[in-house]
Design a protein around this motif. Structure first.
Motif, PDB file in Angstrom:
ATOM      1  N   PHE A 289      -2.144  72.458  57.214  1.00 24.88           N
ATOM      2  CA  PHE A 289      -2.907  73.666  56.409  1.00 24.88           C
ATOM      3  C   PHE A 289      -4.087  72.890  55.527  1.00 24.88           C
ATOM      4  N   VAL A 290      -4.085  71.696  55.132  1.00 27.66           N
ATOM      5  CA  VAL A 290      -5.205  71.077  54.447  1.00 27.66           C
ATOM      6  C   VAL A 290      -6.157  71.048  55.594  1.00 27.66           C
ATOM      7  N   ILE A 291      -6.029  70.341  56.579  1.00 31.80           N
ATOM      8  CA  ILE A 291      -6.770  70.072  57.570  1.00 31.80           C
ATOM      9  C   ILE A 291      -7.406  71.399  58.177  1.00 31.80           C
ATOM     10  N   LEU A 292      -6.701  72.152  58.483  1.00 26.63           N
ATOM     11  CA  LEU A 292      -7.475  73.426  59.137  1.00 26.63           C
ATOM     12  C   LEU A 292      -8.226  74.392  57.915  1.00 26.63           C
ATOM     13  N   LEU A 312      -4.334  81.499  57.001  1.00 30.17           N
ATOM     14  CA  LEU A 312      -3.811  79.882  57.043  1.00 30.17           C
ATOM     15  C   LEU A 312      -2.732  79.845  55.745  1.00 30.17           C
ATOM     16  N   THR A 313      -3.181  80.597  54.570  1.00 27.56           N
ATOM     17  CA  THR A 313      -2.525  80.143  53.090  1.00 27.56           C
ATOM     18  C   THR A 313      -1.162  80.950  53.564  1.00 27.56           C
ATOM     19  N   LEU A 314      -1.281  82.458  54.018  1.00 29.05           N
ATOM     20  CA  LEU A 314      -0.048  82.953  54.082  1.00 29.05           C
ATOM     21  C   LEU A 314       0.879  82.455  55.245  1.00 29.05           C
ATOM     22  N   CYS A 368       0.438  78.604  42.234  1.00 33.91           N
ATOM     23  CA  CYS A 368      -0.631  77.425  42.573  1.00 33.91           C
ATOM     24  C   CYS A 368      -1.300  77.725  43.965  1.00 33.91           C
ATOM     25  N   GLY A 369      -0.745  78.171  45.112  1.00 30.77           N
ATOM     26  CA  GLY A 369      -1.362  78.523  46.374  1.00 30.77           C
ATOM     27  C   GLY A 369      -2.273  79.587  46.264  1.00 30.77           C
TER      28      GLY A 369
END
Length: 384
Positions: A289-292, A312-314, A368-369
Motif C-alpha cells: 500500500f505504501v509503495i503504490l 488503494l486505501t479502500l 487513521c487510514g
C-alpha cells in the motif's frame, strides 16, 4: 467575457470560494481557464499536458485560497503557480523531445481520433505547422499569441489577463507577426482557438473539487512548488515518505506483536501456520500500500491521483478487515471451542473483551487510514 467582467467575477466569487463554496470556485475556473491553459501550453507545447497542469494549478489555488489576502492578486498568483508547475513538468520530462516530431505527436493527441484519410492529411499539416510555430515563437510571445486568438483578438483583453501593458502586448504581437508567414499565422490562430478548453474542462475540475479538501492555510507540496519549484517540493515529498515509513513500521510492529500474543496459546501447527500466514498477508498489504501510494503520488495528477489513492486505501482496508474479522477468527475457532468447553463463563468474557478490542482497533484504523489519505493527498499534489 471581457477582462473587466472576469475581474469583477473573481472579486465577487473568491470570498465565497475561500469559505468552501465549490460552485463559486467553479465559476472562477470557467472565467480563467483560457488564461491558465494558455500559460501552460506556451511552456510545455503539449496540449494534454497543459490541461493536466492547469487542472493541478486550479486545485492548488483552491486549497490555499485562505492565504490570498487580496482577490485582485488571484490571477497573477494563479499564473505563477501554473508556470512553476509547467517548468517542473519540463524538468521531469527533459529526456523527451518537446518540439519537432515530439510536439507534433503531443498536439495530434488532441485531434479527432477518427478522421477520413483526406481530413487526416489536412489535420497533420495543421498540427505540424502549429508545433513548428509554438517552438519557433519567442518565449515571451507564446502566451500572448495563444491568448490573443482565444480571447477574440483583443490586445487589451490579453494585457489585462496577463498583467501586461497594452503596449507590451502589441509589441510582442508585432514581433510574432514579423517572424511568421501570414498563412502559418492564420493556421496558428485556428489551432489556438480549437485547442482552448471547453465546458468539459470546468466539469472535470468541479468533480475533482468534490473529493479535494476545502481551502485551508495548511502546508502542502504545491505551496512549496509555487514558492520555490520542484527541487524543494521533492524534499517535502521525501519528508512525507519518511513519515509514511514511520507509520508503516508502527503498523508492522503492531501486526507482529499481536501475532506473538496469539501464538502463545496455539493448540497445534495448523493453527500456528494459519495465524502466521494472516500476519504475513497483512504485512505485505501494508508495505505494498505504501509503495503504490508513493508511486501514484509521484506519477499521476489531479483527479486521477485522487481516484487512485482512494481506491488503494479502500483496497488496503478491505484486506486488513477481512484478515482480522474473518480469517483470524476462523483460525482460532477450535481453540475458542476448547476454551468454552472448559469454562464457558470465562471464555464468553474473553471473547467479549476481544470483540470490543477488535472494534476499537477497527475504528481507530479506519479513522487513521482516512485521515492519512486526506493528509497524503494534500501533501502530494492537491495543495499549493
Amino acid at each position: 467575457m471581457n477582462a473587466e467582467a472576469i475581474d469583477l467575477l473573481v472579486r465577487t466569487e473568491l470570498p465565497a470560494a475561500a469559505r468552501g463554496d465549490r460552485d463559486a470556485y467553479g465559476r472562477v475556473v470557467a472565467a480563467c481557464q483560457n488564461t491558465v491553459t494558455a500559460v501552460a501550453l506556451a511552456i510545455t507545447r503539449d496540449v494534454p499536458a497543459s490541461e493536466d497542469i492547469a487542472q493541478d494549478a486550479f486545485l492548488a489555488a483552491w486549497q490555499n485560497l485562505k492565504r490570498l489576502q487580496n482577490p485582485a492578486s488571484f490571477l497573477p498568483w494563479l499564473r505563477q503557480i501554473t508556470r512553476n508547475l509547467a517548468r517542473d513538468h519540463l524538468r521531469a520530462n527533459r529526456h523527451r523531445p518537446l518540439d519537432g516530431e515530439g510536439a507534433e505527436i503531443a498536439i495530434s493527441l488532441a485531434a479527432d481520433t477518427s478522421p477520413t484519410p483526406a481530413e487526416q492529411l489536412v489535420e497533420d499539416e495543421r498540427e505540424q505547422a502549429a508545433a513548428e510555430l509554438i517552438a519557433a515563437l519567442p518565449d515571451d510571445s507564446r502566451e500572448v499569441l495563444l491568448l490573443y486568438y482565444r480571447e477574440g483578438q483583443s490586445s487589451r483583453q490579453v494585457s489585462a489577463l496577463l498583467g501586461l501593458s497594452d503596449a507590451a502586448v502589441r509589441k510582442r504581437l508585432s514581433r510574432a507577426r514579423q517572424g511568421l508567414r501570414e498563412d502559418l499565422l492564420k493556421r496558428f490562430g485556428e489551432f489556438a482557438r480549437s485547442s482552448a478548453p471547453t465546458a468539459a474542462f470546468t466539469a472535470i475540475i468541479s468533480t475533482a473539487l468534490a473529493t479535494a479538501s476545502p481551502p485551508a492555510a495548511a502546508k502542502g507540496i504545491l505551496a512549496v512548488a509555487a514558492a520555490g519549484g520542484a527541487k524543494t517540493a521533492g524534499k517535502v515529498l521525501l519528508g512525507a515518505a519518511g513519515s509514511i515509513g514511520i507509520g508503516i513500521a508502527a503498523a508492522l510492529a503492531g501486526i507482529w506483536l499481536g501475532l506473538r500474543s496469539q501464538l502463545k496459546g496455539a493448540i497445534d501447527e495448523r493453527e500456528r501456520s494459519e495465524l502466521v500466514r494472516s500476519a504475513v498477508i497483512n504485512s505485505l498489504a501494508s508495505i505494498g500500500f505504501v509503495i503504490l501510494l508513493v508511486l501514484v503520488a509521484s506519477s499521476t495528477h489531479g483527479l486521477l491521483r485522487t481516484i487512485a489513492a482512494v481506491a488503494l486505501t479502500l483496497g488496503f482496508m478491505a484486506v486488513i478487515v477481512y484478515q482480522s474479522l474473518v480469517v483470524q477468527p476462523r483460525a482460532l475457532r477450535r481453540r475458542h471451542a476448547m476454551e468454552a468447553a472448559r469454562d464457558p463463563v470465562a471464555a464468553a468474557k474473553r471473547r467479549r473483551r476481544e470483540r470490543i478490542n477488535c472494534w476499537i482497533g477497527f475504528i481507530i484504523g479506519i479513522t487513521c487510514g482516512l485521515g492519512g489519505l486526506i493528509v497524503g493527498l494534500m501533501s502530494t499534489g492537491n495543495h499549493p
